[in-house]
Design a protein around this motif. Structure first.
Motif, short mmCIF file in Angstrom:
data_model
loop_
_atom_site.label_atom_id
_atom_site.label_comp_id
_atom_site.label_asym_id
_atom_site.label_seq_id
_atom_site.Cartn_x
_atom_site.Cartn_y
_atom_site.Cartn_z
N ARG A 40 -35.72 -6.27 -12.39
CA ARG A 40 -35.15 -7.40 -13.09
C ARG A 40 -33.72 -7.05 -13.49
O ARG A 40 -33.52 -6.12 -14.25
N HIS A 41 -32.78 -7.81 -12.92
CA HIS A 41 -31.36 -7.56 -13.19
C HIS A 41 -30.82 -8.64 -14.12
O HIS A 41 -30.93 -9.83 -13.82
N TYR A 42 -30.22 -8.20 -15.20
CA TYR A 42 -29.56 -9.11 -16.13
C TYR A 42 -28.17 -9.41 -15.59
O TYR A 42 -27.40 -8.50 -15.28
N ILE A 43 -27.85 -10.69 -15.46
CA ILE A 43 -26.56 -11.13 -14.93
C ILE A 43 -25.91 -12.08 -15.93
O ILE A 43 -26.18 -13.28 -15.94
N PRO A 44 -25.05 -11.55 -16.81
CA PRO A 44 -24.31 -12.45 -17.70
C PRO A 44 -23.07 -12.96 -16.97
O PRO A 44 -22.39 -12.20 -16.29
N TYR A 45 -22.79 -14.25 -17.08
CA TYR A 45 -21.58 -14.78 -16.44
C TYR A 45 -21.17 -16.10 -17.06
O TYR A 45 -21.98 -16.82 -17.64
N ASP A 46 -19.90 -16.39 -16.93
CA ASP A 46 -19.34 -17.63 -17.44
C ASP A 46 -19.42 -18.68 -16.33
O ASP A 46 -18.75 -18.56 -15.31
N PRO A 47 -20.23 -19.72 -16.51
CA PRO A 47 -20.40 -20.73 -15.46
C PRO A 47 -19.13 -21.57 -15.26
O PRO A 47 -19.01 -22.27 -14.26
N VAL B 23 -35.88 -8.74 -6.01
CA VAL B 23 -35.17 -8.54 -7.27
C VAL B 23 -35.16 -9.86 -8.03
O VAL B 23 -34.80 -10.90 -7.49
N VAL B 24 -35.58 -9.81 -9.28
CA VAL B 24 -35.57 -10.99 -10.14
C VAL B 24 -34.28 -10.98 -10.95
O VAL B 24 -33.94 -9.97 -11.58
N LEU B 25 -33.54 -12.07 -10.89
CA LEU B 25 -32.31 -12.19 -11.66
C LEU B 25 -32.60 -12.84 -13.00
O LEU B 25 -33.23 -13.89 -13.06
N VAL B 26 -32.15 -12.21 -14.06
CA VAL B 26 -32.26 -12.77 -15.40
C VAL B 26 -30.86 -13.26 -15.73
O VAL B 26 -30.01 -12.52 -16.20
N GLU B 27 -30.62 -14.52 -15.40
CA GLU B 27 -29.28 -15.10 -15.54
C GLU B 27 -29.03 -15.52 -16.98
O GLU B 27 -29.91 -16.07 -17.64
N ASP B 28 -27.81 -15.27 -17.42
CA ASP B 28 -27.42 -15.65 -18.77
C ASP B 28 -26.02 -16.25 -18.70
O ASP B 28 -25.05 -15.55 -18.48
N THR B 29 -25.95 -17.57 -18.84
CA THR B 29 -24.65 -18.22 -18.81
C THR B 29 -24.06 -18.20 -20.22
O THR B 29 -24.65 -18.74 -21.15
N VAL B 30 -22.93 -17.53 -20.33
CA VAL B 30 -22.24 -17.43 -21.61
C VAL B 30 -20.76 -17.73 -21.38
O VAL B 30 -20.21 -17.37 -20.36
N ASP C 219 -34.30 -4.61 -16.40
CA ASP C 219 -34.26 -3.18 -16.09
C ASP C 219 -32.88 -2.65 -15.75
O ASP C 219 -32.68 -1.44 -15.65
N ALA C 220 -31.94 -3.55 -15.51
CA ALA C 220 -30.58 -3.16 -15.12
C ALA C 220 -29.65 -4.32 -15.45
O ALA C 220 -30.09 -5.46 -15.64
N ILE C 221 -28.36 -4.00 -15.51
CA ILE C 221 -27.35 -5.02 -15.76
C ILE C 221 -26.39 -5.01 -14.58
O ILE C 221 -25.90 -3.96 -14.17
N GLN C 222 -26.14 -6.19 -14.06
CA GLN C 222 -25.23 -6.34 -12.93
C GLN C 222 -24.12 -7.29 -13.33
O GLN C 222 -24.38 -8.38 -13.84
N ILE C 223 -22.89 -6.87 -13.11
CA ILE C 223 -21.74 -7.66 -13.52
C ILE C 223 -21.14 -8.38 -12.32
O ILE C 223 -20.90 -7.79 -11.27
N LEU C 224 -20.88 -9.67 -12.50
CA LEU C 224 -20.19 -10.45 -11.47
C LEU C 224 -18.68 -10.30 -11.66
O LEU C 224 -18.22 -9.99 -12.75
N LEU D 231 -29.87 1.72 -19.76
CA LEU D 231 -30.01 0.82 -18.61
C LEU D 231 -28.90 1.09 -17.60
O LEU D 231 -27.74 1.26 -17.98
N PRO D 232 -29.23 1.11 -16.33
CA PRO D 232 -28.16 1.23 -15.33
C PRO D 232 -27.31 -0.03 -15.31
O PRO D 232 -27.81 -1.14 -15.44
N LEU D 233 -26.03 0.19 -15.16
CA LEU D 233 -25.05 -0.88 -15.12
C LEU D 233 -24.33 -0.80 -13.78
O LEU D 233 -23.93 0.27 -13.35
#
Length: 167
Positions: A1-8, A29-36, A58-63, A86-88
Motif C-alpha cells: 500500500r503506497h501513500y500518494i499525496p498530491y495536489d489535484p 500495489v494499492v494506492l492510498v491517494e490523498d488529494t491535498v 506501507d510506503a510513501i511515493q511522491i509525484l 516507512l520507505p519513501l
C-alpha cells in the motif's frame, strides 16, 4: 500500500496519478491517494492518520508536483516517513539525497539541454516534422544507507542497474 499525496490542481498531478494507477494495479500495489492543496491540509491528513492509530500504508511515493517537492512539503513527508520507519520514494533526483530510499526520474537539467535546440528551431519557424524527437533518460539513484536503516536488503541485480548508489 503506497501513500500518494498530491495536489489535484497542479497540472501534472492528474496525469501522473492516472499513469501510476495503471502500473500499480498490474503489480498488485494499492494506492492510498490523498488529494491535498496546501501544506496545512497535508499536515492535517498526516496527523489524522497518526491519531487514528492506523497509518494504513506501507510506503510513501511522491509525484513530481509542487506541494510535495517544496522544502516545507518535503520536510513534512520525509519527517513522517522517518518517524514511522516507512520507505519513501522520490520523483526528483535529489530525493535520494534527502531521505528517499530511491529516486527514479529524469534529470531536469538534461531536459532543458535537450529542449533548448528544439525551442530555438520553433522560434526560428522551422517547419514542423523536421526537428528530431528527443527523450531524456531516467536515472535510478539508490540510497543504500536509508534502505539498510529501514532493514531492507537491496538486491545486487538492482544495484547494478542503479546510475548512482548513495552510501
Amino acid at each position: 500500500r503506497h501513500y500518494i499525496p498530491y495536489d489535484p490542481n497542479y497540472p501534472i498531478g492528474p496525469f501522473a496519478i492516472r499513469a501510476l494507477r495503471k502500473v500499480a494495479s498490474s503489480h498488485g500495489v494499492v494506492l492510498v491517494e490523498d488529494t491535498v492543496s496546501s501544506l496545512e491540509g497535508l499536515q492535517a491528513t498526516l496527523q489524522a492518520r497518526v491519531r487514528s492509530g492506523d497509518i494504513d500504508f506501507d510506503a510513501i511515493q511522491i509525484l513530481p508536483e509542487r506541494l510535495t517537492q517544496m522544502p516545507a512539503g518535503w520536510s513534512l513527508i520525509s519527517g513522517f516517513a522517518k518517524a514511522h520507519k516507512l520507505p519513501l520514494v522520490g520523483s526528483v533526483l535529489a530525493s535520494a539525497d534527502y531521505g528517499a530510499v530511491f529516486s527514479y526520474c529524469v534529470d531536469f537539467l538534461e531536459v532543458g539541454k535537450l529542449a533548448a535546440p528544439i525551442a530555438d528551431k520553433v522560434l526560428k519557424v522551422t517547419p514542423s516534422g523536421t526537428s528530431p524527437l528527443v527523450t531524456p533518460e531516467a536515472h535510478l539513484r539508490i540510497n543504500i544507507k536509508v534502505a539498510r536503516e529501514l532493514g531492507f536488503n537491496v538486491d545486487e541485480g538492482l544495484l547494478t542497474r542503479a546510475d548512482e548508489i548513495i552510501r
